[in-house]
Structures are given as C-alpha cells and as structure tokens.
Write a protein that holds these residues in place. Structure first.
Motif, PDB file in Angstrom:
ATOM      1  N   LEU A   1      55.511   4.260  14.237  1.00 60.23           N
ATOM      2  CA  LEU A   1      57.002   4.755  14.103  1.00 60.23           C
ATOM      3  C   LEU A   1      57.185   5.785  15.217  1.00 60.23           C
ATOM      4  O   LEU A   1      58.374   5.857  15.843  1.00 60.23           O
ATOM      5  CB  LEU A   1      56.890   5.436  12.729  1.00 60.23           C
ATOM      6  CG  LEU A   1      58.266   6.300  12.494  1.00 60.23           C
ATOM      7  CD1 LEU A   1      59.427   5.262  12.562  1.00 60.23           C
ATOM      8  CD2 LEU A   1      58.252   6.938  11.046  1.00 60.23           C
ATOM      9  N   LYS A   2      56.264   6.707  15.727  1.00 56.90           N
ATOM     10  CA  LYS A   2      56.526   7.620  16.791  1.00 56.90           C
ATOM     11  C   LYS A   2      56.883   6.881  18.117  1.00 56.90           C
ATOM     12  O   LYS A   2      57.542   7.657  18.960  1.00 56.90           O
ATOM     13  CB  LYS A   2      55.197   8.429  16.990  1.00 56.90           C
ATOM     14  CG  LYS A   2      54.988   9.571  15.623  1.00 56.90           C
ATOM     15  CD  LYS A   2      53.908  10.359  16.004  1.00 56.90           C
ATOM     16  CE  LYS A   2      53.386  11.192  14.913  1.00 56.90           C
ATOM     17  NZ  LYS A   2      52.285  11.925  14.998  1.00 56.90           N
ATOM     18  N   GLU A   3      56.196   5.731  18.270  1.00 60.43           N
ATOM     19  CA  GLU A   3      56.635   5.058  19.548  1.00 60.43           C
ATOM     20  C   GLU A   3      57.926   4.691  19.726  1.00 60.43           C
ATOM     21  O   GLU A   3      58.593   4.793  20.832  1.00 60.43           O
ATOM     22  CB  GLU A   3      55.591   3.883  19.290  1.00 60.43           C
ATOM     23  CG  GLU A   3      54.300   3.896  19.655  1.00 60.43           C
ATOM     24  CD  GLU A   3      53.430   2.672  19.716  1.00 60.43           C
ATOM     25  OE1 GLU A   3      54.160   1.683  19.564  1.00 60.43           O
ATOM     26  OE2 GLU A   3      52.209   2.671  19.727  1.00 60.43           O
ATOM     27  N   VAL A   4      59.081   4.812  18.674  1.00 55.45           N
ATOM     28  CA  VAL A   4      60.461   4.504  18.849  1.00 55.45           C
ATOM     29  C   VAL A   4      61.271   5.712  18.790  1.00 55.45           C
ATOM     30  O   VAL A   4      62.314   5.548  18.985  1.00 55.45           O
ATOM     31  CB  VAL A   4      60.675   3.674  17.717  1.00 55.45           C
ATOM     32  CG1 VAL A   4      60.000   2.239  17.524  1.00 55.45           C
ATOM     33  CG2 VAL A   4      60.799   4.213  16.314  1.00 55.45           C
ATOM     34  N   ILE A   5      60.429   6.978  18.950  1.00 54.34           N
ATOM     35  CA  ILE A   5      61.158   8.216  18.869  1.00 54.34           C
ATOM     36  C   ILE A   5      61.215   8.667  20.333  1.00 54.34           C
ATOM     37  O   ILE A   5      60.210   8.863  20.815  1.00 54.34           O
ATOM     38  CB  ILE A   5      60.716   9.295  17.919  1.00 54.34           C
ATOM     39  CG1 ILE A   5      60.589   8.488  16.401  1.00 54.34           C
ATOM     40  CG2 ILE A   5      61.375  10.393  17.871  1.00 54.34           C
ATOM     41  CD1 ILE A   5      59.941   9.305  15.273  1.00 54.34           C
ATOM     42  N   LEU A   6      62.409   8.671  20.869  1.00 57.71           N
ATOM     43  CA  LEU A   6      62.506   8.922  22.181  1.00 57.71           C
ATOM     44  C   LEU A   6      63.010  10.563  22.609  1.00 57.71           C
ATOM     45  O   LEU A   6      63.980  10.932  21.493  1.00 57.71           O
ATOM     46  CB  LEU A   6      63.528   7.984  22.778  1.00 57.71           C
ATOM     47  CG  LEU A   6      63.189   6.513  22.890  1.00 57.71           C
ATOM     48  CD1 LEU A   6      64.377   5.569  23.404  1.00 57.71           C
ATOM     49  CD2 LEU A   6      61.900   6.270  23.392  1.00 57.71           C
ATOM     50  N   LYS A   7      62.289  11.190  23.485  1.00 54.58           N
ATOM     51  CA  LYS A   7      62.695  12.413  23.813  1.00 54.58           C
ATOM     52  C   LYS A   7      64.266  12.607  24.064  1.00 54.58           C
ATOM     53  O   LYS A   7      64.713  11.705  24.918  1.00 54.58           O
ATOM     54  CB  LYS A   7      61.855  12.851  25.034  1.00 54.58           C
ATOM     55  CG  LYS A   7      62.401  14.685  25.375  1.00 54.58           C
ATOM     56  CD  LYS A   7      61.247  14.942  26.537  1.00 54.58           C
ATOM     57  CE  LYS A   7      61.613  16.503  26.802  1.00 54.58           C
ATOM     58  NZ  LYS A   7      60.790  16.940  27.740  1.00 54.58           N
ATOM     59  N   GLY A   8      64.972  13.597  23.657  1.00 51.01           N
ATOM     60  CA  GLY A   8      66.469  14.031  24.056  1.00 51.01           C
ATOM     61  C   GLY A   8      67.610  13.173  23.208  1.00 51.01           C
ATOM     62  O   GLY A   8      68.596  13.180  23.073  1.00 51.01           O
ATOM     63  N   LYS A   9      66.884  11.963  22.198  1.00 53.64           N
ATOM     64  CA  LYS A   9      67.814  10.917  21.609  1.00 53.64           C
ATOM     65  C   LYS A   9      67.838  11.677  20.005  1.00 53.64           C
ATOM     66  O   LYS A   9      66.911  12.256  19.639  1.00 53.64           O
ATOM     67  CB  LYS A   9      67.192   9.587  21.337  1.00 53.64           C
ATOM     68  CG  LYS A   9      67.167   9.083  22.714  1.00 53.64           C
ATOM     69  CD  LYS A   9      68.818   8.870  23.199  1.00 53.64           C
ATOM     70  CE  LYS A   9      68.639   7.881  24.353  1.00 53.64           C
ATOM     71  NZ  LYS A   9      69.995   7.723  24.978  1.00 53.64           N
ATOM     72  N   THR A  10      68.855  11.579  19.373  1.00 53.16           N
ATOM     73  CA  THR A  10      69.218  12.173  18.070  1.00 53.16           C
ATOM     74  C   THR A  10      68.977  11.188  17.010  1.00 53.16           C
ATOM     75  O   THR A  10      69.738  10.123  16.988  1.00 53.16           O
ATOM     76  CB  THR A  10      70.371  12.935  17.976  1.00 53.16           C
ATOM     77  OG1 THR A  10      70.520  13.820  18.993  1.00 53.16           O
ATOM     78  CG2 THR A  10      70.904  13.610  16.720  1.00 53.16           C
ATOM     79  N   TYR A  11      68.114  11.474  15.912  1.00 54.14           N
ATOM     80  CA  TYR A  11      67.984  10.556  14.696  1.00 54.14           C
ATOM     81  C   TYR A  11      68.329  11.218  13.534  1.00 54.14           C
ATOM     82  O   TYR A  11      68.300  11.991  13.386  1.00 54.14           O
ATOM     83  CB  TYR A  11      66.533  10.163  14.856  1.00 54.14           C
ATOM     84  CG  TYR A  11      65.995   9.565  15.757  1.00 54.14           C
ATOM     85  CD1 TYR A  11      65.588   8.161  15.792  1.00 54.14           C
ATOM     86  CD2 TYR A  11      65.664  10.134  17.171  1.00 54.14           C
ATOM     87  CE1 TYR A  11      65.168   7.493  17.260  1.00 54.14           C
ATOM     88  CE2 TYR A  11      65.133   9.669  18.170  1.00 54.14           C
ATOM     89  CZ  TYR A  11      64.842   8.202  18.204  1.00 54.14           C
ATOM     90  OH  TYR A  11      64.375   7.575  19.320  1.00 54.14           O
ATOM     91  N   CYS A  12      69.163  10.531  12.611  1.00 53.75           N
ATOM     92  CA  CYS A  12      69.797  10.876  11.305  1.00 53.75           C
ATOM     93  C   CYS A  12      68.663  10.291  10.261  1.00 53.75           C
ATOM     94  O   CYS A  12      68.504   8.887  10.234  1.00 53.75           O
ATOM     95  CB  CYS A  12      70.875  10.598  11.274  1.00 53.75           C
ATOM     96  SG  CYS A  12      71.778  11.151   9.536  1.00 53.75           S
ATOM     97  N   LEU A  13      68.339  10.975   9.285  1.00 53.77           N
ATOM     98  CA  LEU A  13      67.440  10.596   8.283  1.00 53.77           C
ATOM     99  C   LEU A  13      68.390  10.288   7.109  1.00 53.77           C
ATOM    100  O   LEU A  13      68.880  11.230   6.523  1.00 53.77           O
ATOM    101  CB  LEU A  13      66.368  11.589   8.011  1.00 53.77           C
ATOM    102  CG  LEU A  13      65.247  11.302   7.001  1.00 53.77           C
ATOM    103  CD1 LEU A  13      64.722   9.886   7.433  1.00 53.77           C
ATOM    104  CD2 LEU A  13      64.307  12.276   7.010  1.00 53.77           C
ATOM    105  N   LEU A  14      68.373   8.982   6.459  1.00 51.42           N
ATOM    106  CA  LEU A  14      69.143   8.804   5.263  1.00 51.42           C
ATOM    107  C   LEU A  14      68.442   8.184   4.250  1.00 51.42           C
ATOM    108  O   LEU A  14      67.389   7.479   4.537  1.00 51.42           O
ATOM    109  CB  LEU A  14      70.205   7.760   5.857  1.00 51.42           C
ATOM    110  CG  LEU A  14      71.182   7.925   6.941  1.00 51.42           C
ATOM    111  CD1 LEU A  14      72.140   6.788   7.098  1.00 51.42           C
ATOM    112  CD2 LEU A  14      72.177   9.318   6.491  1.00 51.42           C
TER     113      LEU A  14
END
Length: 355
Positions: A188-201
């Motif tokens: 999962l951590k591999e798809v989290i990119l620096k500077g990009k914003t993710y929202c948790l639903l």
C-alpha cells in the motif's frame, strides 16, 4: 516544514498571482472546528477565522473554507489570523448533508486520491463502495479500495470476496491489509506519493485511525474497538484533519460516515456504472428508465448475465436519490428567489410610503 510538504506547487503559485494575492500569506487548512480553522503556513500554524465579507457573500456551504483548501490570509500575531480568500479548488469531495434540505456537505478539497476503506469481517458492502466511487468519480478523484482486517477471515474467503468485488467494479486498485499484523502495508505504501493528497473514506470501526497512525508513524488518532453491544464502529475521529505521512504523502482523515447521500452526480454515476450506461445506448427509447420499457437493452443485459443484478438495483436506488436531490435543490432555490422578491417588494413599498 515547507508549504511544498503540504502540496504547494506551481499551479497554486500561478493562482496566487492571477488573483493578485502576493501581499497575503498563503496557507493550507489542516483542520476545521465549527467555522474556526487551523492553517499551516511557512511561518507556522495559526488559528483563523474568515472575514465578514467572505461570510456575507457566501451563498452556499461550498463558499466557506474546508480542510484541504489553500487560502490567502493576514496574520496578526502568533495565534490569530484572518482568511480573506479561498483559492480555486481542483477537486471537491462532497455528499448530501445529513438531515438538511437540499444542502451539500464538503468532505475535503484539493484531493488527488481517495482511500475507500472497508472491513471484511462485518458489514462489508459493495453497494456502499459503489456510493463512495460515485462521489469520487464526480470530483475526478482517483479511488483506491482498501480491504482491512483480512487476518479475521480465511484466504479462500478473501479471494472469493475480491473476485466478487472485481466482477462489479473494474479498473480500481484493491489492497488487502491487516492493521493487526501489518500485512499488505508495504504494498500500500508504494502507491502513496510525496506531495499528493489522499482522502480517507469509510464507516466507523473499519480501522481508519489505526491506518493513519501506522502510515504517519505517529499516534495522531485515538483508536477504539468495535462496540460489543451494537457490533458497529465507534466514532474515534471527530473532525477532519490533514496529516503528513511518514513517506511524504498527505492524508486527510474523516469521521466515519454511515450515510453516503448522493447528490447531482450524473457524471459520477455514469463512470461508476459504466457498463449500464454503455448498454443504455442501445435502448429503444432515449429517455428509458431501464425499469419497465420495451426493448430495454439494460434489462436484456441483466437477463443475459452481462450486468450484475445487484449492481443494477444499487444504480436504480442511487439514480432515484440523485433525482430527488436535484428536485429539492430546485425547490430550495425557488423559495430563496421568492423570498428575495418579497423582501425587494417590501423595501420598495416602504420607500414609496415615505413620500
């Protein structure tokens, strides 16, 4: 931290110049508490309120700041500041406001990706996932599905569940994780990119707070177990908050949502239920409702097994909700317009009587 750590980029810099905001401090709203905000700037974090003019000119809730917004503000001291303008947003995730007539509730703004999180051990629902997908697709936010608590079911059952999910939902990444064993976290951590914003639903109790704490490598959120009495999740997150993750990604956590009301989301529905809309092009009538009409291509596709029957039923329900919301918005606007006319007429009549 620098503003770039919170997602500041060249596009935001251009917006600042286009709107003549060079004289203001620029910051991002990281939390909201009843129209009081915490804003992160290069000078630090500041409590903030909006100007009276911004409050007065706001027509809807969408005109107020929200978590994720970039704002122009004036800082007065080490504690307080005033927000003068909200910079244009590149995305807004919203839903129908619970218990309010024809209103929207903004979940978060300026989102790149949305983590749609569900637990596999209790009230798992593909219908609910399709609802989240619809509000994401409406905002052009890339959805990512996370299935949590996989340590509580067998591998065979998990594979069957994922296969059923993929049958109804195409082209959306699916990650299976366990908050307890941390299985699946590295992937999962591999798809989290620096500077990009993710929202948790997701609903309460699916493990969102634990996920945030693990990804951030800090104890940001209080965690609780599912209630033994109700078997439902307990609200541990009480407000929206923007958090910097351990690898540089930006995550906005949200309180659990038991209701995901659909609004005027024609494009969102079309993208979520793409297969239904593709078949609808071959219906005999252009205004086909796909319920009782003769030569309905959608109904034929269901009978032939080309469209999942449960997905079709969910689509009809959401389409009905969309139409009802659009009708309530139109009715609300008419009432507001009629009230405005009445006030204008009263002022005119009062003025004429003075002479």
């Amino acid at each position: 931290m620098k503003l770039e750590d919170f997602g500041y980029n060249d596009n935001i810099d251009k917006l600042k110049i286009e709107h003549n905001l060079e004289g203001f401090e620029i910051g991002r709203i990281i939390s909201e508490h009843k129209e009081r905000y915490v804003v992160k700037t290069e000078k630090g974090e500041f409590d903030a309120e909006i100007t009276g003019n911004l409050r007065y000119t706001a027509n809807t809730r969408e005109d107020f700041p929200a978590v994720g917004d970039w704002v122009a503000l004036v800082i007065y001291d080490s504690y307080s500041s005033i927000i003068h303008k909200v910079l244009p947003r590149n995305s807004i995730i919203s839903r129908k406001a619970v218990g309010q007539f024809g209103d929207l509730q903004i979940i978060a703004t300026n989102i790149d990706y949305a983590f749609i999180m569900q637990a596999v051990d209790r009230d798992f629902s593909i219908n609910r996932i399709e609802r989240y997908l619809t509000i994401c697709n409406t905002s052009n936010v890339q959805p990512i599905i996370i299935l949590n608590k996989i340590d509580l079911i067998s591998e065979v059952l998990l594979n069957e569940l994922i296969a059923t999910l993929k049958k109804r939902i195409n082209n959306v990444p699916i990650f299976a994780i366990s908050n307890a064993s941390k299985q699946g976290y590295e992937t999962l951590k591999e798809v989290i990119l620096k500077g990009k914003t993710y929202c948790l639903l997701g609903s309460s109790g699916v493990g969102k707070s634990t996920l945030v704490n693990t990804l951030a490598n800090k104890q940001f959120m209080i965690t609780k177990n599912v209630s033994h009495f109700s078997k439902k999740g307990q609200h541990t997150t009480t407000h929206r908050e923007l958090i910097i993750l351990d690898n540089g990604g930006i995550l906005i956590d949200n309180p659990g949502m038991r209701e995901v009301g659909i609004t005027d989301t024609s494009y969102g529905l079309e993208k979520t239920f793409e297969i239904i809309f593709e078949h609808s092009k071959h219906c005999k009538f252009k205004d086909c409702t796909h319920t009782i009409e003769i030569d309905c291509a959608v109904i034929k596709a269901i009978e032939n097994g080309e469209i999942d029957a449960l997905s079709y039923q969910n689509y009809l329900k959401m389409e009905k909700e969309k139409e009802y919301f659009e009708a309530t918005v139109a009715e609300k606007r008419k009432k507001e317009k009629d009230f405005g006319k009445m006030v204008k007429h009263f002022k005119k009549l009062k003025k004429s009587r003075k002479y």
